[in-house]
Design an enzyme around this catalytic site. Structure first.
Site, PDB file in Angstrom:
ATOM      1  N   ALA A  43       0.629  -8.566 -11.057  1.00  0.00           N
ATOM      2  CA  ALA A  43       1.370  -7.758 -12.028  1.00  0.00           C
ATOM      3  C   ALA A  43       0.905  -8.036 -13.445  1.00  0.00           C
ATOM      4  O   ALA A  43       0.725  -7.116 -14.251  1.00  0.00           O
ATOM      5  CB  ALA A  43       2.870  -8.013 -11.888  1.00  0.00           C
TER       6      ALA A  43
ATOM      7  N   GLU B 200       0.038 -18.652 -18.761  1.00  0.00           N
ATOM      8  CA  GLU B 200       0.131 -19.131 -17.384  1.00  0.00           C
ATOM      9  C   GLU B 200       0.394 -20.628 -17.418  1.00  0.00           C
ATOM     10  O   GLU B 200      -0.388 -21.389 -17.983  1.00  0.00           O
ATOM     11  CB  GLU B 200      -1.170 -18.829 -16.642  1.00  0.00           C
TER      12      GLU B 200
ATOM     13  N   ASN C 150       0.567 -17.152  -6.767  1.00  0.00           N
ATOM     14  CA  ASN C 150       0.559 -16.800  -5.348  1.00  0.00           C
ATOM     15  C   ASN C 150      -0.371 -15.634  -5.050  1.00  0.00           C
ATOM     16  O   ASN C 150      -0.871 -15.491  -3.937  1.00  0.00           O
ATOM     17  CB  ASN C 150       1.975 -16.437  -4.885  1.00  0.00           C
TER      18      ASN C 150
ATOM     19  N   GLY D 230      -2.601 -13.112   1.464  1.00  0.00           N
ATOM     20  CA  GLY D 230      -3.542 -12.459   2.369  1.00  0.00           C
ATOM     21  C   GLY D 230      -4.342 -11.349   1.713  1.00  0.00           C
ATOM     22  O   GLY D 230      -5.468 -11.069   2.107  1.00  0.00           O
ATOM     23  N   GLY D 231      -3.724 -10.681   0.723  1.00  0.00           N
ATOM     24  CA  GLY D 231      -4.471  -9.724  -0.084  1.00  0.00           C
ATOM     25  C   GLY D 231      -4.531  -8.292   0.423  1.00  0.00           C
ATOM     26  O   GLY D 231      -4.963  -7.400  -0.308  1.00  0.00           O
TER      27      GLY D 231
ATOM     28  N   ARG E 195       9.030  -8.731   9.489  1.00  0.00           N
ATOM     29  CA  ARG E 195       9.014 -10.184   9.361  1.00  0.00           C
ATOM     30  C   ARG E 195      10.370 -10.833   9.618  1.00  0.00           C
ATOM     31  O   ARG E 195      10.441 -11.899  10.220  1.00  0.00           O
ATOM     32  CB  ARG E 195       8.500 -10.560   7.973  1.00  0.00           C
TER      33      ARG E 195
ATOM     34  N   GLU F 171       7.176 -10.158  -7.918  1.00  0.00           N
ATOM     35  CA  GLU F 171       8.216 -10.913  -7.209  1.00  0.00           C
ATOM     36  C   GLU F 171       9.366 -11.363  -8.095  1.00  0.00           C
ATOM     37  O   GLU F 171      10.427 -11.720  -7.578  1.00  0.00           O
ATOM     38  CB  GLU F 171       7.589 -12.122  -6.503  1.00  0.00           C
TER      39      GLU F 171
END
Length: 518
Positions: A54, A73, A81, A86-87, A343, A484
């Site tokens: 993002a 950062e 993350n 997994g991308g 999931r 997130e």
């Protein structure tokens, strides 16, 4: 009483009260008045907190519009993350689907997300993702991100194949090329070991800057690094157009996550990198951001109990064993769930089998399946010895102490289900298996278990990525968010590959909103 239960009870008496006090303090604090800032140490048009999907997407759009942008950062490397996930990325109604005759729609995508999200998703946000996802994919491709050509992954919980597979095998396949593009922009600065501390607000409550610390040193020993660590030099940074929050979730924040879900004990493992803590979220709520669905924590059902964190086995369990193979209860030798369900459904089923005696189920694939997936998905797990290769199914059963007769019968039955395209036991969608089942030696087995993976809740945003005030129900001027740290997109549980498109899309939209101010 077990050590874990004692730890849990102790936390509920002390840690929960402490965390509640921290949240009360944050609410009372309500940011720093701009009138108290005598002189800004630095000035930018846009300040972005966090350097994952993002944050970088926002910086690209705002930076290319000529705005002066700063990404801060707190960790020593960029990506969070996003760099280790997994991308793979969902994109409903995309050109590859069309070329392959795969019928998809915005409505089907939303329905799939609502099913796993238990119906509490904010559909206007899902609709925004569906409307803009192809623009998002084009944005990252223009940066140099590479997908496996002409391939659509059929991810768990989705009704049709709609996910691009990133060639790199991880989220670094986006982070590296996006970072390289940002480095070409002289008006964009990325600063690591720079920790956000608080918001600076004007007299009308608009966000006009942040306080931060440079030279910050993350402390792995703390259960609550954001709030207990005072390292670094304090600076004030003006954000003339606004601030964008891209700080991720709180899966590694021992105190905050347990307040939201007391069933999660301090020793519960997570797939996330250590910096996934709640400090920025708490400060956002402190200035009135609407909190949303914070107690919904998602477990990833593809993890291996013998390795810490995300490990190297997730992609193999997901894309080999659960996409095409099976998972069995080692005590019975039988399947116990739809391996292609969402999931939450799978994690709940796994926990029931694992129980109190750590009866970790066994996920299984064969050579034909392995040949059909990305070779890197099995290479590392074999090297790390989390996956074991067997010449026969009998040898696999002996190794994991699975009742042989029942297991062999279960494999035979599953193979027949694939051939008939009809799973009579769990109604799994098999038409996209392309005939792959468990029939070609060698065979591969691995223990699997769920770990905390994604925090569903966060602050509420609108389709323009503006953060909404809990007091007024209107956008907080100068404050945007994506990924997130926000809630609502996924509801109670997210489908795989939707988080990537969520973060990239709302980061892109936030950047576009800033660009309009240029």
């Amino acid at each position: 009483m077990s050590e874990l239960n004692l730890a849990r009870r102790g936390f509920l008496k002390t840690g929960a009260a402490a965390a509640a006090a921290l949240m009360t303090s944050a609410a009372a604090h309500a940011g720093i008045p701009a009138s108290k800032i005598q002189k800004w140490d630095e000035e930018y048009d846009v300040v972005i907190v966090g350097s994952g999907f993002a944050g970088m997407a926002c910086a690209l759009k705002a930076g290319r519009a000529g705005l002066k942008v700063l990404i801060i950062e707190k960790m020593s490397v960029v990506g969070g993350n996003s760099a280790i996930c997994g991308g793979n990325v969902a994109c409903p109604v995309n050109p590859v689907q069309k070329a392959q005759g795969i019928e998809d729609s915005k409505e089907l995508f939303i329905a799939d997300c609502l099913k796993d999200g238990l119906g509490i998703n904010h559909t206007e946000l899902l609709a925004t993702i569906a409307d803009r996802c192809n623009d998002t994919i084009q944005m990252v491709v223009d940066c140099g991100c590479e997908f496996v050509p002409n391939k659509m992954l059929f991810e768990a919980g989705h009704s049709v194949p709609r996910s691009y597979e990133i060639k790199a095998g991880t989220g670094s396949g986006y982070i590296r090329p996006m970072q390289a593009e940002l480095k070409k922009l002289s008006n964009v600065t990325i600063r690591t070991r720079a920790k956000f501390d608080d918001f600076v607000l004007d007299d009308d409550g608009a966000v006009v800057g942040v306080t931060a610390r440079t030279g910050y040193r993350f402390d792995m020993k703390l259960t609550n690094d954001d709030r207990d660590n005072k390292t670094g030099k304090a600076v004030t940074i003006r954000a003339k157009k606004g601030v964008m929050l891209a700080a991720g979730g709180f899966s590694r924040d021992i105190e905050f996550r347990q307040v939201q879900d007391p069933r999660v004990v301090p020793t519960t493992d997570s797939t996330n990198q250590p910096g996934a803590t709640a400090g920025v979220l708490i400060k956002a709520m402190g200035i009135g951001a609407m909190p949303l669905q914070l107690c919904w924590l998602q477990f990833l059902p593809y993890c291996n109990p013998r390795e810490k964190g995300f490990g190297v086995s997730v992609n193999f369990v997901n894309h080999a064993c659960m996409d095409y193979g099976i998972v069995v209860d080692r005590k019975t030798g039988k399947r116990f769930m739809d391996e292609h369900a969402g999931r939450k459904i799978k994690s709940d089923a796994l926990f029931q089998v694992i129980g109190q005696d750590e009866n970790y189920p066994i996920a299984i694939a064969d050579q034909e399946i392995v040949d059909s997936i990305n070779p890197s998905f099995v290479k590392l797990p074999l090297e790390m010895k989390t996956v074991t290769k067997f010449d026969t199914l009998e040898a696999l059963a002996d190794h994991y102490k699975i009742p042989k007769e029942a297991f062999l019968a279960e494999v035979k039955k599953f193979n027949e289900y694939v051939k008939a395209d009809d799973d009579k036991d769990f109604h799994r969608i098999l038409k996209f298996n392309n005939g792959l089942s468990l029939k070609k030696a060698p065979f591969y087995g691995i223990e699997c278990c769920p770990k905390i993976h994604h925090t569903m809740g966060g602050v509420l945003i609108n389709p323009k990525a503006q953060v909404i005030s809990a007091t007024t129900g209107q956008p907080i001027k100068g404050l945007y968010a994506g990924g997130e740290i926000t809630g609502g997109v996924h509801g109670a549980s997210r489908l795989g590959t939707v988080a990537v498109i969520d973060a990239l899309t709302f980061g892109m939209i936030a950047g576009e909103e800033f660009a309009k101010m240029a």
